[in-house]
Design a protein around this motif. Sequence first.
Motif, PDB file in Angstrom:
ATOM      1  N   LEU A  22       0.819  -1.220   0.000  1.00 54.65           N
ATOM      2  CA  LEU A  22       0.000   0.000   0.000  1.00 54.65           C
ATOM      3  C   LEU A  22       0.850   1.265   0.000  1.00 54.65           C
ATOM      4  N   LEU A  23       2.138   1.132   0.376  1.00 53.81           N
ATOM      5  CA  LEU A  23       3.016   2.310   0.363  1.00 53.81           C
ATOM      6  C   LEU A  23       3.819   2.389  -0.935  1.00 53.81           C
TER       7      LEU A  23
ATOM      8  N   LYS B 269       5.048   2.754  -4.619  1.00 51.29           N
ATOM      9  CA  LYS B 269       4.553   3.445  -5.813  1.00 51.29           C
ATOM     10  C   LYS B 269       5.237   2.934  -7.083  1.00 51.29           C
TER      11      LYS B 269
ATOM     12  N   CYS C 293       8.317   2.967  -8.101  1.00 54.25           N
ATOM     13  CA  CYS C 293       9.258   3.897  -8.749  1.00 54.25           C
ATOM     14  C   CYS C 293      10.492   3.186  -9.296  1.00 54.25           C
ATOM     15  N   GLY C 294      10.841   2.037  -8.711  1.00 55.12           N
ATOM     16  CA  GLY C 294      11.949   1.249  -9.239  1.00 55.12           C
ATOM     17  C   GLY C 294      13.325   1.636  -8.730  1.00 55.12           C
TER      18      GLY C 294
ATOM     19  N   LYS D 116      -3.836   1.300  -5.262  1.00 58.24           N
ATOM     20  CA  LYS D 116      -3.541   2.711  -5.552  1.00 58.24           C
ATOM     21  C   LYS D 116      -3.199   2.929  -7.017  1.00 58.24           C
TER      22      LYS D 116
ATOM     23  N   TYR E  87      -0.560   1.341  -8.761  1.00 61.42           N
ATOM     24  CA  TYR E  87       0.861   1.215  -9.114  1.00 61.42           C
ATOM     25  C   TYR E  87       1.253  -0.244  -9.325  1.00 61.42           C
TER      26      TYR E  87
ATOM     27  N   PRO F 230      11.767   5.925  -1.245  1.00 64.81           N
ATOM     28  CA  PRO F 230      11.247   7.212  -0.807  1.00 64.81           C
ATOM     29  C   PRO F 230       9.949   7.080   0.000  1.00 64.81           C
ATOM     30  N   ASP F 231       9.321   5.922  -0.054  1.00 66.66           N
ATOM     31  CA  ASP F 231       8.019   5.777   0.591  1.00 66.66           C
ATOM     32  C   ASP F 231       8.045   4.876   1.822  1.00 66.66           C
ATOM     33  N   SER F 232       9.240   4.595   2.318  1.00 62.30           N
ATOM     34  CA  SER F 232       9.400   3.762   3.524  1.00 62.30           C
ATOM     35  C   SER F 232       8.554   2.494   3.435  1.00 62.30           C
TER      36      SER F 232
ATOM     37  N   GLY G 220      10.664  12.005  -0.232  1.00 65.85           N
ATOM     38  CA  GLY G 220      10.387  10.916   0.710  1.00 65.85           C
ATOM     39  C   GLY G 220      11.637  10.431   1.416  1.00 65.85           C
ATOM     40  N   ILE G 221      12.743  10.366   0.664  1.00 65.64           N
ATOM     41  CA  ILE G 221      14.015   9.925   1.264  1.00 65.64           C
ATOM     42  C   ILE G 221      14.468  10.957   2.304  1.00 65.64           C
TER      43      ILE G 221
ATOM     44  N   PRO H 182      12.207   7.918 -12.582  1.00 73.34           N
ATOM     45  CA  PRO H 182      12.943   8.137 -11.329  1.00 73.34           C
ATOM     46  C   PRO H 182      14.419   7.765 -11.419  1.00 73.34           C
TER      47      PRO H 182
END
Lengths: 71, 247
Positions: A11-12, A14, A16-17, A38, A40, A62-64, B25-26, B221
Amino acid sequence: MAKGKTTFDELLCKGCGLCVEVCPQKIIAIKKDYVTSKGYHPAYVTDSEKCTGCANCAIMCPDSAITVERD
Amino acid sequence: MSVVYQKSRGLTDVSTHYCPGCTHGIIHKLVAECLVELDILEKSIGVAPVGCAVLAYDYFNCDMQEAAHGRAPAVGTGIKRVQPDKFVFTYQGDGDLASIGSNEIVQVAHRGEKISTIFVNNAIYGMTGGQMAPTTLIGQKTTTCQDGRKEELAGKPIKISEMLATIDGAKYIARVSVDSPAHIRQAKKAIMRAFQTQLEGKGFSLVEVISSCPTNWGKSPVEALNWLRDNMIPYYPLGVYKDWEAE
């Protein structure tokens, strides 16, 4: 026996890779045939036996969305 | 097995609104981890900017205040002077800090206010749709310089860290990047140091974080971080520009 264990919070994530890029074992990929609630394509571990638990993926995320365990 | 990395309790459970691969986010994670590791989360008050990070008050698990565009240093000053026992940080982007807020950041450093600033520099205005920022590189295309930034029209990109390092009241100034795990670890050390500067009552501290904007740069990204490495870091050299302990 794998030294590490990496878990993704779908769920967190996204998709992004960035984790795919920094994994030294090259065992993270994006699930192209699956979409999260969501919208993704999430990341997943392709071969959990090879995970060393280095946590590079989690540091980069970036989204933990990643939790890493190690022996 | 024991957990070696998990989401910091310095962040709330809210999923961020940032685009996939956005390095905000980071940087949020690093700030949160430092607040937790220094055991100051409960006495921290953050000041959110205007820009993509405008909703940062929903993401940090401490008291937060939203400021008008570029005015976070003034708001942070007020909070710190009224409550000197609290830990105060501002979190600002380049459109906020280096443009409309450039006077604020110079004055807060001159006054040597005991607050810390996280300055996220991604060389573009993100939230408003990718306009040229004071930090946009020469030749970089944005919606308001579609043939690339030209020096004769817009001057050279502003180097905030170098400028602030000349000011006496600024006690710790560093520029870091978050394009790789190694750089992220260095960035965390710098943020720790900046926060310690405030905790020891030395004066103003700022960490400039070179960041990406995949959406407005028109890149994936991963491509965005490669572009950052090849173009931004050569113009904005990483390093510590001022450290009170070295003086």
